[in-house]
Design a protein around this motif. Structure first.
Motif, PDB file in Angstrom:
ATOM      1  N   HIS A   1      -6.114   6.136   5.922  1.00 23.22           N
ATOM      2  CA  HIS A   1      -7.326   6.122   5.534  1.00 23.22           C
ATOM      3  C   HIS A   1      -8.107   5.659   4.188  1.00 23.22           C
ATOM      4  O   HIS A   1      -8.669   5.027   4.498  1.00 23.22           O
ATOM      5  CB  HIS A   1      -7.163   7.511   5.570  1.00 23.22           C
ATOM      6  CG  HIS A   1      -9.031   8.281   4.765  1.00 23.22           C
ATOM      7  ND1 HIS A   1      -9.805   7.972   5.761  1.00 23.22           N
ATOM      8  CD2 HIS A   1      -9.118   8.780   3.561  1.00 23.22           C
ATOM      9  CE1 HIS A   1     -11.046   8.409   4.764  1.00 23.22           C
ATOM     10  NE2 HIS A   1     -10.489   8.916   3.515  1.00 23.22           N
ATOM     11  N   CYS A   2      -6.765   5.023   3.662  1.00 21.85           N
ATOM     12  CA  CYS A   2      -6.782   4.482   2.714  1.00 21.85           C
ATOM     13  C   CYS A   2      -6.628   2.871   2.388  1.00 21.85           C
ATOM     14  O   CYS A   2      -6.036   2.992   1.326  1.00 21.85           O
ATOM     15  CB  CYS A   2      -7.338   5.565   1.119  1.00 21.85           C
ATOM     16  SG  CYS A   2      -8.182   7.013   0.782  1.00 21.85           S
ATOM     17  N   GLY A   3      -6.346   2.660   3.553  1.00 16.92           N
ATOM     18  CA  GLY A   3      -5.345   1.640   3.225  1.00 16.92           C
ATOM     19  C   GLY A   3      -3.610   2.210   4.297  1.00 16.92           C
ATOM     20  O   GLY A   3      -3.239   2.428   3.922  1.00 16.92           O
ATOM     21  N   ILE A   4      -3.296   0.541   4.352  1.00 17.77           N
ATOM     22  CA  ILE A   4      -1.899   1.218   4.914  1.00 17.77           C
ATOM     23  C   ILE A   4      -0.936   0.689   3.985  1.00 17.77           C
ATOM     24  O   ILE A   4      -0.865  -1.022   3.698  1.00 17.77           O
ATOM     25  CB  ILE A   4      -1.746   0.036   6.116  1.00 17.77           C
ATOM     26  CG1 ILE A   4      -2.236   0.945   6.983  1.00 17.77           C
ATOM     27  CG2 ILE A   4      -0.654   0.643   6.595  1.00 17.77           C
ATOM     28  CD1 ILE A   4      -2.712  -0.778   8.095  1.00 17.77           C
TER      29      ILE A   4
ATOM     30  N   ASP B 207      -5.280  -3.420   3.462  1.00 14.00           N
ATOM     31  CA  ASP B 207      -6.905  -2.767   3.329  1.00 14.00           C
ATOM     32  C   ASP B 207      -7.761  -3.912   3.613  1.00 14.00           C
ATOM     33  O   ASP B 207      -8.073  -4.057   3.717  1.00 14.00           O
ATOM     34  CB  ASP B 207      -6.510  -2.290   2.095  1.00 14.00           C
ATOM     35  CG  ASP B 207      -6.804  -3.162   0.854  1.00 14.00           C
ATOM     36  OD1 ASP B 207      -7.309  -3.738   1.015  1.00 14.00           O
ATOM     37  OD2 ASP B 207      -6.351  -2.051  -0.262  1.00 14.00           O
ATOM     38  N   ASP B 208      -8.865  -3.196   3.241  1.00 11.12           N
ATOM     39  CA  ASP B 208     -10.384  -4.117   3.950  1.00 11.12           C
ATOM     40  C   ASP B 208     -10.676  -4.727   2.989  1.00 11.12           C
ATOM     41  O   ASP B 208     -11.932  -5.197   2.768  1.00 11.12           O
ATOM     42  CB  ASP B 208     -10.916  -3.372   4.951  1.00 11.12           C
ATOM     43  CG  ASP B 208     -12.004  -2.109   3.718  1.00 11.12           C
ATOM     44  OD1 ASP B 208     -11.612  -1.502   3.171  1.00 11.12           O
ATOM     45  OD2 ASP B 208     -12.718  -1.451   4.355  1.00 11.12           O
TER      46      ASP B 208
ATOM     47  N   GLY C  47     -10.117  -3.055  13.017  1.00  9.38           N
ATOM     48  CA  GLY C  47      -9.114  -3.269  14.096  1.00  9.38           C
ATOM     49  C   GLY C  47      -8.506  -1.423  13.997  1.00  9.38           C
ATOM     50  O   GLY C  47      -7.107  -1.749  14.673  1.00  9.38           O
ATOM     51  N   TRP C  48      -7.892  -0.979  13.662  1.00 12.27           N
ATOM     52  CA  TRP C  48      -7.057  -0.011  12.838  1.00 12.27           C
ATOM     53  C   TRP C  48      -7.573   1.603  12.634  1.00 12.27           C
ATOM     54  O   TRP C  48      -9.044   1.724  12.487  1.00 12.27           O
ATOM     55  CB  TRP C  48      -6.274   0.194  11.291  1.00 12.27           C
ATOM     56  CG  TRP C  48      -5.382  -1.419  11.467  1.00 12.27           C
ATOM     57  CD1 TRP C  48      -5.600  -2.344  11.179  1.00 12.27           C
ATOM     58  CD2 TRP C  48      -3.963  -1.286  11.517  1.00 12.27           C
ATOM     59  NE1 TRP C  48      -4.324  -3.434  10.956  1.00 12.27           N
ATOM     60  CE2 TRP C  48      -3.323  -2.209  11.422  1.00 12.27           C
ATOM     61  CE3 TRP C  48      -2.951   0.180  11.781  1.00 12.27           C
ATOM     62  CZ2 TRP C  48      -2.141  -2.268  11.129  1.00 12.27           C
ATOM     63  CZ3 TRP C  48      -1.847  -0.374  11.551  1.00 12.27           C
ATOM     64  CH2 TRP C  48      -0.940  -1.099  11.040  1.00 12.27           C
ATOM     65  N   GLY C  49      -7.613   2.455  13.158  1.00 14.17           N
ATOM     66  CA  GLY C  49      -7.607   4.068  13.491  1.00 14.17           C
ATOM     67  C   GLY C  49      -7.502   4.592  11.474  1.00 14.17           C
ATOM     68  O   GLY C  49      -7.895   4.083  10.557  1.00 14.17           O
ATOM     69  N   ASN C  50      -8.861   5.155  11.779  1.00 15.01           N
ATOM     70  CA  ASN C  50      -8.889   6.106  10.041  1.00 15.01           C
ATOM     71  C   ASN C  50      -8.800   7.340  10.886  1.00 15.01           C
ATOM     72  O   ASN C  50      -9.962   7.839  11.359  1.00 15.01           O
ATOM     73  CB  ASN C  50     -10.459   5.313   9.547  1.00 15.01           C
ATOM     74  CG  ASN C  50     -10.394   5.606   8.447  1.00 15.01           C
ATOM     75  OD1 ASN C  50      -9.404   6.343   8.271  1.00 15.01           O
ATOM     76  ND2 ASN C  50     -11.128   5.236   7.998  1.00 15.01           N
ATOM     77  N   PRO C  51      -8.124   8.496  10.003  1.00 19.47           N
ATOM     78  CA  PRO C  51      -7.418   8.411   9.182  1.00 19.47           C
ATOM     79  C   PRO C  51      -6.097   8.111   9.336  1.00 19.47           C
ATOM     80  O   PRO C  51      -5.286   8.011   8.478  1.00 19.47           O
ATOM     81  CB  PRO C  51      -7.536   9.728   9.023  1.00 19.47           C
ATOM     82  CG  PRO C  51      -7.600  10.537   9.824  1.00 19.47           C
ATOM     83  CD  PRO C  51      -8.953   9.650  10.724  1.00 19.47           C
ATOM     84  N   TYR C  52      -5.739   8.060  11.190  1.00 14.91           N
ATOM     85  CA  TYR C  52      -4.836   7.818  11.095  1.00 14.91           C
ATOM     86  C   TYR C  52      -4.388   6.527  12.518  1.00 14.91           C
ATOM     87  O   TYR C  52      -5.403   5.907  13.605  1.00 14.91           O
ATOM     88  CB  TYR C  52      -3.884   9.005  12.223  1.00 14.91           C
ATOM     89  CG  TYR C  52      -3.418  10.148  11.293  1.00 14.91           C
ATOM     90  CD1 TYR C  52      -2.397   9.816  10.367  1.00 14.91           C
ATOM     91  CD2 TYR C  52      -4.293  10.911  10.517  1.00 14.91           C
ATOM     92  CE1 TYR C  52      -2.041  10.688   9.099  1.00 14.91           C
ATOM     93  CE2 TYR C  52      -3.836  11.762  10.026  1.00 14.91           C
ATOM     94  CZ  TYR C  52      -3.399  11.778   9.710  1.00 14.91           C
ATOM     95  OH  TYR C  52      -2.455  12.938   7.738  1.00 14.91           O
ATOM     96  N   GLN C  53      -3.717   5.638  12.829  1.00 20.23           N
ATOM     97  CA  GLN C  53      -2.957   5.001  13.446  1.00 20.23           C
ATOM     98  C   GLN C  53      -1.480   5.650  14.677  1.00 20.23           C
ATOM     99  O   GLN C  53      -0.999   5.948  13.543  1.00 20.23           O
ATOM    100  CB  GLN C  53      -2.902   3.259  13.362  1.00 20.23           C
ATOM    101  CG  GLN C  53      -2.805   1.923  14.495  1.00 20.23           C
ATOM    102  CD  GLN C  53      -3.849   2.432  15.266  1.00 20.23           C
ATOM    103  OE1 GLN C  53      -5.058   2.464  14.931  1.00 20.23           O
ATOM    104  NE2 GLN C  53      -3.361   2.473  16.228  1.00 20.23           N
TER     105      GLN C  53
END
Length: 82
Positions: free
Chosen positions: A10-13, A30-31, A39-45
């Protein structure tokens, strides 16, 4: 052995908790605005994680890979996300 794992993004990895062990990303992702990269899921991958010694590696079906290293003695995350 790889096990299913939902990586909090959610707040970056930045970190991962596997059972009672806390790991920090070797290269945080993070972005630039506190969100996961495109390309990543939010809040989980969803994916799998493999723990070998003091290292954990996350993989998913989209080809994402994140390597983490253990924070010995840690009892909480370094950064809490709202």
């Amino acid at each position: 052995m790889s096990v299913p794992f939902a990586l909090f993004t959610h707040c970056g990895i930045y970190e991962a908790r596997v059972q009672d062990t806390f790991f920090v990303a070797d290269q945080p992702l993070d972005d630039g605005n506190g969100n996961p990269p495109a390309g990543w899921g939010n809040p989980y991958q969803s994916g799998t994680i493999t723990v070998t010694g003091q290292r954990a590696v996350f993989h998913d079906d989209l080809g994402h890979t994140v390597t983490f290293h253990e924070r010995p003695g840690a009892t909480s995350f370094l950064k809490l996300c709202a």
